[in-house]
Structures are given as C-alpha cells and as structure tokens.
Write a protein that holds these residues in place. Structure first.
Motif, PDB file in Angstrom:
ATOM      1  N   SER A  78      42.565 -27.965 -21.816  1.00 26.97           N
ATOM      2  CA  SER A  78      43.014 -27.961 -20.421  1.00 26.97           C
ATOM      3  C   SER A  78      44.420 -27.372 -20.311  1.00 26.97           C
ATOM      4  CB  SER A  78      42.969 -29.365 -19.821  1.00 26.97           C
ATOM      5  OG  SER A  78      43.835 -30.233 -20.517  1.00 26.97           O
ATOM      6  N   HIS A  79      45.253 -27.621 -21.298  1.00 24.99           N
ATOM      7  CA  HIS A  79      46.598 -27.055 -21.309  1.00 24.99           C
ATOM      8  C   HIS A  79      46.523 -25.533 -21.445  1.00 24.99           C
ATOM      9  CE1 HIS A  79      50.885 -26.763 -21.896  1.00 24.99           C
ATOM     10  NE2 HIS A  79      50.728 -26.201 -23.088  1.00 24.99           N
ATOM     11  N   VAL A  80      45.675 -25.050 -22.342  1.00 21.11           N
ATOM     12  CA  VAL A  80      45.502 -23.611 -22.534  1.00 21.11           C
ATOM     13  C   VAL A  80      44.956 -22.985 -21.253  1.00 21.11           C
ATOM     14  CG1 VAL A  80      44.191 -21.841 -23.782  1.00 21.11           C
ATOM     15  CG2 VAL A  80      45.271 -23.719 -25.033  1.00 21.11           C
ATOM     16  N   ASN A  81      43.996 -23.642 -20.630  1.00 19.80           N
ATOM     17  CA  ASN A  81      43.440 -23.138 -19.375  1.00 19.80           C
ATOM     18  C   ASN A  81      44.533 -22.982 -18.321  1.00 19.80           C
ATOM     19  OD1 ASN A  81      41.168 -22.335 -17.724  1.00 19.80           O
ATOM     20  ND2 ASN A  81      41.510 -24.254 -16.631  1.00 19.80           N
ATOM     21  N   SER A  82      45.411 -23.964 -18.235  1.00 17.93           N
ATOM     22  CA  SER A  82      46.511 -23.916 -17.280  1.00 17.93           C
ATOM     23  C   SER A  82      47.471 -22.764 -17.605  1.00 17.93           C
ATOM     24  CB  SER A  82      47.265 -25.246 -17.297  1.00 17.93           C
ATOM     25  OG  SER A  82      48.395 -25.197 -16.480  1.00 17.93           O
ATOM     26  N   LEU A  83      47.787 -22.598 -18.883  1.00 16.38           N
ATOM     27  CA  LEU A  83      48.664 -21.497 -19.290  1.00 16.38           C
ATOM     28  C   LEU A  83      48.049 -20.149 -18.955  1.00 16.38           C
ATOM     29  CD1 LEU A  83      49.814 -22.780 -22.806  1.00 16.38           C
ATOM     30  CD2 LEU A  83      51.228 -22.621 -20.739  1.00 16.38           C
ATOM     31  N   LEU A  84      46.764 -20.003 -19.240  1.00 13.44           N
ATOM     32  CA  LEU A  84      46.082 -18.733 -18.975  1.00 13.44           C
ATOM     33  C   LEU A  84      45.975 -18.461 -17.475  1.00 13.44           C
ATOM     34  CD1 LEU A  84      43.284 -18.800 -21.689  1.00 13.44           C
ATOM     35  CD2 LEU A  84      45.450 -17.538 -21.739  1.00 13.44           C
ATOM     36  N   ALA A  85      45.750 -19.504 -16.689  1.00 16.28           N
ATOM     37  CA  ALA A  85      45.689 -19.336 -15.235  1.00 16.28           C
ATOM     38  C   ALA A  85      47.047 -18.868 -14.706  1.00 16.28           C
ATOM     39  CB  ALA A  85      45.265 -20.639 -14.564  1.00 16.28           C
TER      40      ALA A  85
END
Length: 131
Positions: A78-85
C-alpha cells in the motif's frame, strides 16, 4: 559473492553498491579474512529492486522507506502504491506543462516565419519572443 560479482550480476558499478551500503539501502556485508566484502545471494534481488524502483521514478529516500517496511515484517504494497500514485500525478503535471510549452514554441516558430528581421526595432531584443 564478492562486490565485483554482485556488480556484474546486477549491472551496477561497485561504487554504486558501496553508495547503497553507505545510504543504508543495502546491508553491510560480512567481511572475509582478507577484508573483502562477502555478499549473500539475496543482495542481487535487493539491488535489482532498488534499480527497478529508481527506474519507476522513486527517490532513494522513498526506496529506503519501502525497504524499512519490508525489514519490519510488513508488506509495503500500500505504501508503494501511494508512492507510485504520487509519481504518476507528478508525471501527468509535467506532461501538461510540457504540452503548454510545446504549444508556445510552435506559436513562436510560426511567428518567426512571418517576421522580417529588417523590421525589428532596436527597442526589442527579438520580436519572436514576446516580452
């Protein structure tokens, strides 16, 4: 494996590997009796992850945060998803900025084709670029 082997397997320089160590992205390896670094096989995957994350536009501080989550036993998805977004939003904003710049440049070039340099006044530096 030694640092040269790790560098060859991952496609990064030995200096980059040492930099990753200094920055805490890559754990310090054990040392052989002669002082040479001895890396575990999992270092290959870690350097590969760092390279892929950098290629996706993540900063080293972002990557360090992801690695910290993983080392703490938490899935960083979820952290990676947020960074990528966030990175995607930055890319889209930059694309819009570049599209505006492109339109402006096209307009200036079109204007330049209609101007006669003999009609330039001394008061303006260049009639192509509006002041």
């Amino acid at each position: 494996m030694r640092i040269g082997d790790l560098a060859e397997m991952t496609g990064v320089s030995t200096q980059t590997i040492r930099f990753y160590e200094r920055e805490g992205l890559l754990p310090a390896p054990t040392r052989e009796g002669n002082g040479y670094r001895a890396y575990e096989d999992r270092a290959v995957a870690r350097v590969g992850f760092i390279r892929a994350a950098k290629a996706a536009g993540l900063k080293l501080t972002d990557i360090a945060g992801v690695l910290e989550l993983r080392e703490a036993g938490r899935a960083p998805c979820s952290h990676v998803n947020s960074l990528l977004a966030g990175k995607l939003a930055e890319v889209r904003a930059r694309q819009e900025e570049l599209a505006r710049l492109e339109a402006e440049l096209v307009g200036m070039i079109a204007t330049s084709r209609t101007l006669d340099p003999a009609t330039c006044s001394e008061r303006s530096i260049c009639n192509i670029i509006p002041q």
